[in-house]
Design an enzyme around this catalytic site. Structure first.
Site, PDB file in Angstrom:
ATOM      1  N   LYS A 194       0.855  -1.199   0.000  1.00 23.29           N
ATOM      2  CA  LYS A 194       0.000   0.000   0.000  1.00 23.29           C
ATOM      3  C   LYS A 194       0.888   1.246   0.000  1.00 23.29           C
ATOM      4  O   LYS A 194       1.482   1.598   1.002  1.00 23.29           O
ATOM      5  CB  LYS A 194      -0.920   0.055   1.226  1.00 23.29           C
ATOM      6  CG  LYS A 194      -2.095   0.990   0.948  1.00 23.29           C
ATOM      7  CD  LYS A 194      -2.596   1.786   2.122  1.00 23.29           C
ATOM      8  CE  LYS A 194      -1.839   2.997   2.510  1.00 23.29           C
ATOM      9  NZ  LYS A 194      -1.824   4.116   1.544  1.00 23.29           N
ATOM     10  N   GLY A 247       7.155   5.219   7.957  1.00 26.32           N
ATOM     11  CA  GLY A 247       6.326   6.416   8.041  1.00 26.32           C
ATOM     12  C   GLY A 247       6.425   7.042   9.413  1.00 26.32           C
ATOM     13  O   GLY A 247       7.463   6.957  10.080  1.00 26.32           O
ATOM     14  N   SER A 248       5.326   7.641   9.846  1.00 28.04           N
ATOM     15  CA  SER A 248       5.361   8.458  11.057  1.00 28.04           C
ATOM     16  C   SER A 248       5.075   7.636  12.318  1.00 28.04           C
ATOM     17  O   SER A 248       4.471   6.557  12.259  1.00 28.04           O
ATOM     18  CB  SER A 248       4.331   9.583  10.943  1.00 28.04           C
ATOM     19  OG  SER A 248       3.036   9.035  10.898  1.00 28.04           O
ATOM     20  N   THR A 251       1.227   6.954  13.137  1.00 31.20           N
ATOM     21  CA  THR A 251       0.672   5.866  12.322  1.00 31.20           C
ATOM     22  C   THR A 251       1.218   4.526  12.786  1.00 31.20           C
ATOM     23  O   THR A 251       0.486   3.517  12.826  1.00 31.20           O
ATOM     24  CB  THR A 251       0.989   6.104  10.830  1.00 31.20           C
ATOM     25  OG1 THR A 251       0.460   7.368  10.459  1.00 31.20           O
ATOM     26  CG2 THR A 251       0.388   5.033   9.948  1.00 31.20           C
ATOM     27  N   ALA A 252       2.491   4.492  13.135  1.00 31.63           N
ATOM     28  CA  ALA A 252       3.093   3.241  13.621  1.00 31.63           C
ATOM     29  C   ALA A 252       2.360   2.733  14.864  1.00 31.63           C
ATOM     30  O   ALA A 252       2.117   1.524  15.009  1.00 31.63           O
ATOM     31  CB  ALA A 252       4.567   3.456  13.931  1.00 31.63           C
ATOM     32  N   CYS A 302      13.986  10.706   6.155  1.00 29.77           N
ATOM     33  CA  CYS A 302      13.908  10.306   7.558  1.00 29.77           C
ATOM     34  C   CYS A 302      15.283  10.333   8.223  1.00 29.77           C
ATOM     35  O   CYS A 302      15.393  10.580   9.415  1.00 29.77           O
ATOM     36  CB  CYS A 302      13.284   8.925   7.691  1.00 29.77           C
ATOM     37  SG  CYS A 302      14.213   7.636   6.852  1.00 29.77           S
ATOM     38  N   GLU A 400      10.184  16.010  14.752  1.00 31.04           N
ATOM     39  CA  GLU A 400      10.581  15.868  13.356  1.00 31.04           C
ATOM     40  C   GLU A 400       9.748  16.816  12.488  1.00 31.04           C
ATOM     41  O   GLU A 400       8.516  16.747  12.480  1.00 31.04           O
ATOM     42  CB  GLU A 400      10.355  14.431  12.895  1.00 31.04           C
ATOM     43  CG  GLU A 400      10.842  14.206  11.490  1.00 31.04           C
ATOM     44  CD  GLU A 400      10.592  12.781  10.990  1.00 31.04           C
ATOM     45  OE1 GLU A 400       9.485  12.281  11.185  1.00 31.04           O
ATOM     46  OE2 GLU A 400      11.523  12.195  10.410  1.00 31.04           O
TER      47      GLU A 400
HETATM   48  N1  LIG Z   1      10.599   7.829   5.876  1.00 25.38           N
HETATM   49  C1  LIG Z   1      10.033   8.287   6.978  1.00 25.38           C
HETATM   50  O1  LIG Z   1      10.497   8.029   8.041  1.00 25.38           O
HETATM   51  C2  LIG Z   1       8.815   9.100   6.869  1.00 25.38           C
HETATM   52  C3  LIG Z   1       8.364   9.824   7.926  1.00 25.38           C
HETATM   53  N2  LIG Z   1       7.239  10.546   7.808  1.00 25.38           N
HETATM   54  C4  LIG Z   1       6.802  11.340   8.930  1.00 25.38           C
HETATM   55  O2  LIG Z   1       5.409  11.316   8.984  1.00 25.38           O
HETATM   56  C5  LIG Z   1       4.877  12.650   8.932  1.00 25.38           C
HETATM   57  C6  LIG Z   1       3.541  12.683   8.280  1.00 25.38           C
HETATM   58  O3  LIG Z   1       3.561  12.010   7.028  1.00 25.38           O
HETATM   59  P1  LIG Z   1       2.351  11.070   6.593  1.00 25.38           P
HETATM   60  O4  LIG Z   1       2.311  10.861   5.140  1.00 25.38           O
HETATM   61  O5  LIG Z   1       1.117  11.589   7.235  1.00 25.38           O
HETATM   62  O6  LIG Z   1       2.854   9.708   7.208  1.00 25.38           O
HETATM   63  P2  LIG Z   1       1.966   8.516   7.625  1.00 25.38           P
HETATM   64  O7  LIG Z   1       2.727   7.740   8.617  1.00 25.38           O
HETATM   65  O8  LIG Z   1       0.600   8.954   7.984  1.00 25.38           O
HETATM   66  O9  LIG Z   1       1.816   7.688   6.256  1.00 25.38           O
HETATM   67  C7  LIG Z   1       2.718   6.715   5.807  1.00 25.38           C
HETATM   68  C8  LIG Z   1       1.926   5.574   5.180  1.00 25.38           C
HETATM   69  O10 LIG Z   1       1.069   4.977   6.141  1.00 25.38           O
HETATM   70  C9  LIG Z   1      -0.260   4.887   5.628  1.00 25.38           C
HETATM   71  N3  LIG Z   1      -1.186   4.904   6.734  1.00 25.38           N
HETATM   72  C10 LIG Z   1      -1.640   5.981   7.421  1.00 25.38           C
HETATM   73  N4  LIG Z   1      -2.470   5.573   8.395  1.00 25.38           N
HETATM   74  C11 LIG Z   1      -2.543   4.221   8.335  1.00 25.38           C
HETATM   75  C12 LIG Z   1      -3.209   3.226   9.092  1.00 25.38           C
HETATM   76  N5  LIG Z   1      -3.989   3.530  10.128  1.00 25.38           N
HETATM   77  N6  LIG Z   1      -3.038   1.943   8.751  1.00 25.38           N
HETATM   78  C13 LIG Z   1      -2.256   1.594   7.732  1.00 25.38           C
HETATM   79  N7  LIG Z   1      -1.596   2.496   6.970  1.00 25.38           N
HETATM   80  C14 LIG Z   1      -1.735   3.794   7.280  1.00 25.38           C
HETATM   81  C15 LIG Z   1      -0.334   6.061   4.686  1.00 25.38           C
HETATM   82  O11 LIG Z   1      -1.419   5.900   3.810  1.00 25.38           O
HETATM   83  C16 LIG Z   1       1.021   5.987   4.038  1.00 25.38           C
HETATM   84  O12 LIG Z   1       1.013   4.967   3.067  1.00 25.38           O
HETATM   85  C17 LIG Z   1       5.969  13.413   8.209  1.00 25.38           C
HETATM   86  O13 LIG Z   1       5.885  14.757   8.429  1.00 25.38           O
HETATM   87  C18 LIG Z   1       7.188  12.767   8.819  1.00 25.38           C
HETATM   88  O14 LIG Z   1       7.417  13.283  10.087  1.00 25.38           O
HETATM   89  C19 LIG Z   1       6.513  10.530   6.670  1.00 25.38           C
HETATM   90  C20 LIG Z   1       6.923   9.841   5.588  1.00 25.38           C
HETATM   91  C21 LIG Z   1       8.143   9.113   5.594  1.00 25.38           C
HETATM   92  O1  LIG Z   2      18.511   3.668   2.067  1.00 27.27           O
HETATM   93  C1  LIG Z   2      17.491   3.188   2.573  1.00 27.27           C
HETATM   94  O2  LIG Z   2      17.274   1.979   2.593  1.00 27.27           O
HETATM   95  C2  LIG Z   2      16.484   4.065   3.157  1.00 27.27           C
HETATM   96  C3  LIG Z   2      16.503   5.377   2.977  1.00 27.27           C
HETATM   97  C4  LIG Z   2      15.449   6.131   3.567  1.00 27.27           C
HETATM   98  C5  LIG Z   2      15.061   7.312   3.169  1.00 27.27           C
HETATM   99  O3  LIG Z   2      15.623   7.945   2.181  1.00 27.27           O
HETATM  100  C6  LIG Z   2      13.939   7.991   3.819  1.00 27.27           C
HETATM  101  O4  LIG Z   2      13.027   7.343   4.334  1.00 27.27           O
HETATM  102  O5  LIG Z   2      13.945   9.198   3.822  1.00 27.27           O
END
Ligand SMILES: NC(=O)C1=CN([C@@H]2O[C@H](COP(=O)(O)OP(=O)(O)OC[C@H]3O[C@@H](n4cnc5c(N)ncnc54)[C@H](O)[C@@H]3O)[C@@H](O)[C@H]2O)C=CC1
Ligand SMILES: O=C(O)/C=C/C=C(\O)C(=O)O
Length: 503
Positions: A194, A247-248, A251-252, A302, A400
């Site tokens: 997803k 993700g965030s 959500t985790a 991240c 963050e």
């Molecule tokens: N790589 C990383 O570590 C990331 C961190 N973030 C952090 O999250 C913050 C907000 O970004 P969002 O897009 O709102 O992240 P998010 O954690 O809400 O979304 C990430 C994924 O989780 C899915 N998701 C959301 N709620 C869910 C649920 N209850 N069950 C299953 N899947 C679900 C979303 O549809 C998306 O695919 C950012 O500002 C940042 O702080 C966001 C994206 C990437």
């Molecule tokens: O190199 C990886 O496997 C992961 C990189 C992660 C990011 O670039 C990110 O979530 O921002």
């Protein structure tokens, strides 16, 4: 039943590339009764309408994955590896299309997608295909202790676990999806992917590529939709054997609560508030370069070292060098070769980023660089920003931001540097700039982080464990750690020599 026959046409033309905007379930395209808009951060315009899945689509995708699992699990590792390499070939053949669609969808630089990010997506498949085969060749057979059970053999195997749910974010959509899809498939599992609703397109192209590479129907399913609307049905499903999420933190927590119903094992790669420690003995030119790199992908990374921690005696010189370099960055259309920083993903995200900056300024922070957005092109271009005079426990230092916003704090000595670096709820990464190897050893040993770089940043070896400590995550993926997560490890204890194979 919101699903419609797959004859309903639902596709978009993105920069000349046709992308199907429906789900991919059991080897066929499936529409939903509802759709949602997908915006391009480049100009805020609507790119496509995407199928908006819910519990029914979640259930259908898990059922398809469950049905396909036994066949794929029984496929010999060498054949699984062959198919994964064919998928990598497909990614490489369509590199240009994937790069332009990804850039149009999430706003990250086209030049980065072409040269680094999309090739890495292909490499994820090749790496885990090869690692799967090397698992079989390593000798994990051990003899039990001679006192009680002489001559018994422990034969350890990585058995496929079952259907896996993989949930990915918008900042590096295809790369992070393939980082999960590739090991899950290599391990013999079926998958429901997803992607994030803000960048859903390349996952759909991946489904096409995987089908073209000969992956059997149902082994990879892609469902689209908004967070919990479709997510809850996936993460609470009793037939799902693994959930991997990037993700965030909020959500985790929700996913963990949902998975708790079935005690489904989780791998969580979450956010960070990583430090860059700059010691007086560092090459300050390099340190400033490393600091400017933190603006990559408009700070939506991240791993980004968003807290610059600089030894007092060199703070002024470091800041001058940093500001000089940052001022030369070109911000603009991510499709242009000369652009260094593109837009922020979505209007909601830029509001979030600006909210952090406004509140920090109100709390006394000083703006050294940036501090607001360009008004052109829908206003999604947040200027690279550096804030100083920030308190240790302030929101801007602790939370963050996920945008091009760095803070700078100073330290008097090594002890204070380590204390400040670890003074966070996160623990994803850290970077240390120093010219003293002994200091590097001392400091890196004391930092709480999944990855620590010394005089470099974002150097990734896919054999290494990757993940975070504290709120930055649960578990590690990469190399054998990925197979440990995506497999049910089994120990077969046999009298005598045991099994000769490692299957
Ligand atoms: N790589 C990383 O570590 C990331 C961190 N973030 C952090 O999250 C913050 C907000 O970004 P969002 O897009 O709102 O992240 P998010 O954690 O809400 O979304 C990430 C994924 O989780 C899915 N998701 C959301 N709620 C869910 C649920 N209850 N069950 C299953 N899947 C679900 C979303 O549809 C998306 O695919 C950012 O500002 C940042 O702080 C966001 C994206 C990437
Ligand atoms: O190199 C990886 O496997 C992961 C990189 C992660 C990011 O670039 C990110 O979530 O921002």
């Amino acid at each position: 039943m919101p699903q419609r026959p797959d004859t309903a046409v639902s596709e978009a033309r993105i920069a000349g590339v046709t992308v199907d905007t429906r789900h991919w379930i059991g080897g066929r395209r499936v529409a939903s009764a509802d759709t949602f808009p997908d915006l391009s951060p480049i100009d805020g315009g609507t790119l496509a309408r995407i199928a908006r899945g819910g519990p029914d689509e979640a259930g259908a995708a898990v059922a398809a994955a469950k049905a396909a699992f036994p066949g794929w699990a029984a496929t010999p590792p060498a054949e699984r590896a062959r198919v994964l390499h064919a998928i990598a070939d497909g990614v490489e053949e369509r590199l240009e299309e994937l790069a332009i669609v990804e850039t149009t969808d999430n706003g990250a630089l086209l030049r980065s997608h072409r040269r680094g990010v999309i090739p890495r997506a292909a490499r994820n498949f090749r790496f885990f295909a090869d690692w799967l085969l090397s698992l079989g060749h390593e000798d994990f057979t051990t003899h039990t202790d001679g006192h009680t059970n002489p001559g018994h053999t422990n034969h350890i195997s990585w058995d496929p676990a079952g259907p896996c749910v993989l949930i990915t974010p918008w900042n590096a959509p295809l790369m992070l999806a393939t980082w999960k899809v590739a090991p899950a498939l290599a391990a013999g599992n079926s998958v429901v992917l997803k992607p994030a609703e803000w960048s859903p397109l390349t996952a759909s192209l991946l489904a096409d590529i995987a089908a073209g590479a000969g992956l059997p129907p149902g082994v990879l399913n892609v469902v689209q939709g908004h967070g919990s609307e479709i997510g809850d049905g996936l993460t609470s499903h009793p037939d799902v054997r693994r959930i991997s999420f990037t993700g965030s933190v909020p959500t985790a927590r929700r996913i963990a609560a949902s998975a708790a119903r079935n005690l489904t094992p989780l791998s969580l790669e979450l956010g960070g508030k990583s430090p860059l420690l700059v010691f007086a003995d560092a090459d300050l030119e390099l340190a400033a370069e490393l600091a400017v790199e933190q603006f990559d992908n408009a700070g939506q990374v991240c791993l980004a070292a968003t807290r610059l921690l600089v030894e007092e005696s060199v703070a002024e010189e470091f800041t001058d060098r940093f500001v000089g370099k940052a001022a030369r960055l070109t911000q603009g259309d991510p499709r242009e070769e000369a652009t260094d920083i593109g837009p922020t993903i979505h209007p909601r995200q830029i509001e979030r980023v600006d909210g952090f900056v406004r509140r920090a300024i109100a709390a006394g922070a000083r703006v050294v660089l940036g501090g607001g957005s360009h008004t052109r092109r829908g206003g999604l271009y947040y200027r690279p920003t550096l804030l100083t005079d920030v308190a240790r426990d302030s929101e801007i230092v602790q939370e963050e931001v996920f945008g091009p916003v760095l803070t700078l704090q100073t330290f008097a000595d090594e002890a204070e540097a380590v204390h400040l670096a670890n003074d966070t709820r996160y623990g994803l990464a850290a970077t240390v700039a120093t010219g003293d190897h002994r200091r590097a050893e001392r400091v890196t040993a004391r930092l709480v982080a999944g990855t620590v770089w010394v005089n470099c940043f974002f150097v990734r070896d896919l054999r290494a464990p990757f993940g975070g400590s504290r709120l930055s995550g649960v578990g590690r993926e990469g190399g054998t750690w990925s197979f440990d997560f995506y497999c049910d490890l089994k120990n077969r204890v046999t009298a005598g020599e045991g099994f000769s194979d490692h299957g």
